[in-house]
Structure formats: structure tokens, C-alpha cells
Design a protein around this motif. Sequence first.
Motif, PDB file in Angstrom:
ATOM      1  N   ASP A  25       8.379  -6.312   2.857  1.00 15.22           N
ATOM      2  CA  ASP A  25       7.161  -6.341   2.346  1.00 15.22           C
ATOM      3  C   ASP A  25       6.607  -7.310   1.445  1.00 15.22           C
ATOM      4  OD1 ASP A  25       6.069  -4.261   3.607  1.00 15.22           O
ATOM      5  OD2 ASP A  25       6.963  -2.159   2.383  1.00 15.22           O
ATOM      6  N   GLU A 143       3.635   1.907   1.160  1.00 15.13           N
ATOM      7  CA  GLU A 143       4.413   1.322   2.119  1.00 15.13           C
ATOM      8  C   GLU A 143       4.120   2.024   3.513  1.00 15.13           C
ATOM      9  OE1 GLU A 143       9.453   1.264   3.763  1.00 15.13           O
ATOM     10  OE2 GLU A 143       8.834   1.951   2.062  1.00 15.13           O
ATOM     11  N   GLU A 147       2.330   0.331   6.798  1.00 18.29           N
ATOM     12  CA  GLU A 147       3.252   0.509   8.505  1.00 18.29           C
ATOM     13  C   GLU A 147       2.007   0.995   9.499  1.00 18.29           C
ATOM     14  OE1 GLU A 147       6.471   3.079   7.962  1.00 18.29           O
ATOM     15  OE2 GLU A 147       7.327   1.538   7.175  1.00 18.29           O
TER      16      GLU A 147
END
Length: 303
Positions: A25, A143, A147
Motif C-alpha cells: 500500500d 486495507e 483490497e
Amino acid sequence: MSKKDFLVIIVILIISAFLTSCVGDVNAVTIYNKALEKREDVLRPHETASLKIKLMSGDKEYETFSHQEIILDKSLGISAGTVKIEGANKSTVFQIYERNGYTYIKSEGSEVYKKSPNSKQFIPDIREEYVQEVREILESKSEEEREDLISINKNEDTGDFIITSKIRCEKIETIMFEMVKDSIANEQIKKEVSDETIEKMKEAVKKLEENISEEEIKKAVNEQIKKIDDKFQGIVDQFSCEELKITLVINKDGCITKESVYFRATEEDGKRAIEIQLDYGFKGIHEGPIDFPNLTKDNVVDE
């Protein structure tokens, strides 16, 4: 054929048709932000843009396609290029130039440049809008959310990074619907059609020796155009976004070489659909001079 004639044809046709592995990331944010900065640093980019709009209703399908290739000089504030528009089995090519916020358009075979305040009348530039949306997703989502919405992959053969996002953004969806309406008949085109129709009606009234004022003629014409406009708006309002996908390609040198937006909207029953494919490309830095015409009061007319 003029752009006005071309779009009027589209109006008639449309109304009748409708009446993989993830990079870390932190690296992703860094790569994306640096690529945006690098793009801004290029003072003389050679760019392309294309816009395809497809309208489907049952077994009927209508498609328009525009492709633009242009060279910009940011320091001088000018650009020069060509645009090709295809649709209704017709193809039209224009030479386009920009200076001081105005676009000068020359049709094939003409020596006259039409001056227009609308610098993005052929292919709109919505990069700033979706760049902001992608950036916010990369920097602010968790996160798990990233995704689901963002994938960042690397092509090992070319070294390209490919960022793909599937987002829902009301602002961009609205822009895409406006793009459909504008491609069919924007305000400038509607005004030109209105003015031309009024003049023809004035001639007809004069020949028939009817006692109808110019104000009455204008009112009647504009009312009819508004009815068509409202009807088309009603059609568009029945559609909702089904998919919005944004893809950016960043090469091994850290430059954004391609940006794509795919949009699909359908009616609730799925019988009618709208698809838009919008692409921007970077072909590199232009080294030579820009071939800009000598614009004078004798060869420029206001559009």
C-alpha cells in the motif's frame, strides 16, 4: 459536414432509438503521487484522447467515437492537434488549436477558423475529478476496503504498474451522464439549431403573409426544443450506474502513460444500456516546434 449537422443527426437517431498480485500500500501511494507530479513537470506533452459512447436499446445500437491527438506547450499556453469524429456512418476531421483559453477549429477543406470559448467541446477532460477520487481511496480507506476497490499490479515484462479501481462516485457518475447528453446536443448546438429554425420559420411566415411576430416564433421554437430536451432528460433519469472502472498505467520511468474510464449504466429492466469508454494517452515529450497557424481577423469567426 459541420459538427452541428453531425450532432443534429445524432439527436434524431437517439430520440428515435430510445422514444492478480498486489503491490504494498505505501508503495502504491508513493508511485501514484510521484507519477502525478511527473506529469505536471512535462512542459510539452504529446497526448491522445478518445471517447466512445454506445447506446443500446433492444436489438438497436448506436455508437459515436471521437479521437484527438494534440501537442501542448504549457509555457506558451498553446496547443495544436486534430480530432476525428465518427458516427451515423459518417466521419469528420477537424484541426484544433488553443490559445488564451479559446479553441480555434478548422474543418477539412476550409480556411476559416471558428473561435469557441469551449476548450473541451470534443472530448472532455475529467482527469482531475477521478484523480482526486482514486487518491482519496488510496490514502484514506482501510486495507480491507482498498483490497475490494483497488488493485495494483506490475507487468514484469514492461515494468508498468497498473492501478485499477472499481469505485462508486456520484460526482463522476453525474459527469458521465452529462457527457452522454452533451455528446448528443450541448447548449451551444441547441442554440444554433434554435437560431437556424427561427430564421427558416420567419421566411415561411413572410411568404405566407401571416401576422406572427418574431417573439412568437422564438417562443414556439424554444418550447419545442425544451420538450425534446426534457424528454431526453427523462430517459437518462431512468438509468443507474452499473459499473465504473478507472485504470491507470504507470511506466517504469514513473510516467502515467494511459488513463481509462469505463462506465456502464442500465435501466431497471435491463432493456436499455449506456456504455462510455474514455481514454487518455501520453505519447512522450514533443521536441520540435508546434505548427500553430497565423490567426487574423480575416480568417477567424466567432462560433
